[in-house]
Motif scaffolding. Structure first.
Motif, short mmCIF file in Angstrom:
data_model
loop_
_atom_site.label_atom_id
_atom_site.label_comp_id
_atom_site.label_asym_id
_atom_site.label_seq_id
_atom_site.Cartn_x
_atom_site.Cartn_y
_atom_site.Cartn_z
N THR A 232 0.62 3.09 -14.98
CA THR A 232 1.40 3.44 -13.79
C THR A 232 1.43 2.24 -12.85
OG1 THR A 232 -0.39 4.28 -12.38
CG2 THR A 232 0.52 5.79 -14.04
N ARG B 182 8.38 3.53 -9.93
CA ARG B 182 9.48 4.18 -9.22
C ARG B 182 10.81 3.47 -9.43
NH1 ARG B 182 8.80 4.64 -2.82
NH2 ARG B 182 8.68 2.40 -3.10
N ASP C 47 8.54 8.33 -10.31
CA ASP C 47 8.24 8.16 -8.90
C ASP C 47 7.02 9.00 -8.57
OD1 ASP C 47 8.12 8.05 -6.15
OD2 ASP C 47 10.26 8.40 -5.84
N MET C 48 5.86 8.36 -8.42
CA MET C 48 4.62 9.09 -8.19
C MET C 48 4.63 9.85 -6.87
SD MET C 48 2.82 8.31 -10.91
CE MET C 48 1.05 8.44 -10.65
N GLU C 49 5.49 9.43 -5.95
CA GLU C 49 5.57 10.10 -4.66
C GLU C 49 6.36 11.40 -4.74
OE1 GLU C 49 7.36 9.27 -0.17
OE2 GLU C 49 7.00 7.59 -1.53
N ALA D 244 -0.93 2.41 -9.95
CA ALA D 244 -0.04 2.66 -8.81
C ALA D 244 -0.87 2.90 -7.55
CB ALA D 244 0.85 3.87 -9.09
N SER E 94 -0.46 3.37 -2.96
CA SER E 94 0.34 3.40 -1.73
C SER E 94 -0.51 2.88 -0.59
CB SER E 94 0.80 4.84 -1.43
OG SER E 94 1.49 4.89 -0.20
N ARG F 26 1.48 10.37 2.14
CA ARG F 26 1.94 9.58 1.00
C ARG F 26 0.75 8.90 0.31
NH1 ARG F 26 4.97 6.59 3.62
NH2 ARG F 26 6.84 7.90 3.42
N HIS G 216 -1.26 11.43 -1.57
CA HIS G 216 -0.54 11.95 -2.74
C HIS G 216 -0.49 10.93 -3.86
CE1 HIS G 216 2.18 14.54 -4.95
NE2 HIS G 216 2.91 13.46 -5.21
N VAL G 217 -0.02 9.73 -3.55
CA VAL G 217 0.15 8.72 -4.60
C VAL G 217 -1.19 8.26 -5.16
CG1 VAL G 217 1.00 6.39 -5.09
CG2 VAL G 217 2.37 7.94 -3.69
N ASN G 218 -2.20 8.15 -4.30
CA ASN G 218 -3.47 7.57 -4.73
C ASN G 218 -4.45 8.58 -5.30
OD1 ASN G 218 -2.37 5.23 -3.67
ND2 ASN G 218 -3.53 5.31 -1.77
N ALA H 26 -1.34 12.42 -7.39
CA ALA H 26 -0.51 12.05 -8.54
C ALA H 26 -1.37 11.66 -9.75
CB ALA H 26 0.45 10.92 -8.16
#
Length: 256
Positions: free
Chosen positions: A27, A53, A79-81, A109, A111, A128, A131-133, A136
């Motif tokens: 990722t 993304r 898109d991991m977000e 990945a 953010s 964000r 979520h992303v870190n 996801a």
């Protein structure tokens, strides 16, 4: 740190073909570390699936790897977000359909929107980062768990950041997310330690990356090495030789 720290074996070198016949998902693949890992895994013999993304940047990485004489990676934009559980399930289903297996995930990945005091930290940036870190990587790992545990030897690698810095002022949602990610790795290890899936955390030394430049904007980042050595250490974790390091953090920082 809640996970034990381990080091690379002193006499370790990257064996040729150490990931032969394996399928590895990366990722954040067009980021500094992600791209280095994609290249290193490909050189080690893996079929590499690159996600991120921006499709165009994935295509640029694809073109660069092919021009370097590396095997063609497989592009899967994600898109991991914004991805939903169904998106992660679709990715896992595609891997099973196309390859019949998955032997490793490298969660590169991240953010990070800069150092910010909590008093002015934008809630959207906080959510964000978490979520992303954290969320996801959980959702993607969960979706791929069946494939990973069917493999004779598999690994999920999660990238941490210096805990001594992450607990300081202004690291905000990014610092909190990295602490939470470590705890997630610990729980995942406890739940998979009797399976073929190994959970690993990685603590890199300073690297010359975009994230480093954003966090240390007054620093001359050219003094730091490119992420290649860190990527080689990721290959160590993906290969079976790292079995003794499961459930631990591979610490690549310089020893005092």
């Amino acid at each position: 740190m809640t996970l034990p720290l381990v080091r690379l074996p002193q006499d370790w070198t990257l064996p040729a073909g150490s990931l032969a016949d394996r399928v590895v998902l990366v990722t954040g693949a067009y980021g500094g570390l992600g791209a280095a890992v994609a290249r290193a895994a490909s050189r080690a013999g893996a079929t590499v699936v690159i996600t991120g993304r921006r499709k165009r940047q994935l295509e640029q990485l694809y073109d660069a790897m092919v021009s370097e004489g590396l095997p063609e990676p497989v592009i899967h934009p994600l898109d991991m977000e914004a991805a939903t559980p169904r998106d992660y399930e679709a990715l896992a289903d595609g891997l099973e359909r196309d390859f019949g297996r998955l032997d490793g995930i490298v969660h590169a990945a991240a953010s990070f929107n800069g150092l910010t005091p909590l008093a002015v930290h934008k809630p959207d940036d906080w959510l964000r980062a978490l979520h992303v870190n954290v969320s996801a990587p959980f959702a993607l790992t969960q979706a791929c768990m069946s494939l990973l545990t069917k493999a004779p030897d598999s690994a999920a690698v999660f990238v941490l950041d210096d805990p001594e810095l992450m607990q300081r002022a202004h690291w905000g949602g990014y610092g909190v997310s990295k602490a939470a990610l470590e705890r997630f790795v610990e729980i995942l290890h406890q739940e998979t330690e009797k399976t073929t899936l190994r959970a690993h955390a990685l603590l890199p030394a300073p690297m010359r990356t975009t994230l480093r430049r954003a966090a240390y904007f007054g620093e001359d980042t050219t003094i730091h090495p490119m992420p290649d050595a860190t990527a080689d250490a990721v290959i160590y974790l993906l290969a079976g030789q790292a079995a003794s390091a499961r459930g631990a953090t591979l610490d690549l920082r310089a020893q005092a």
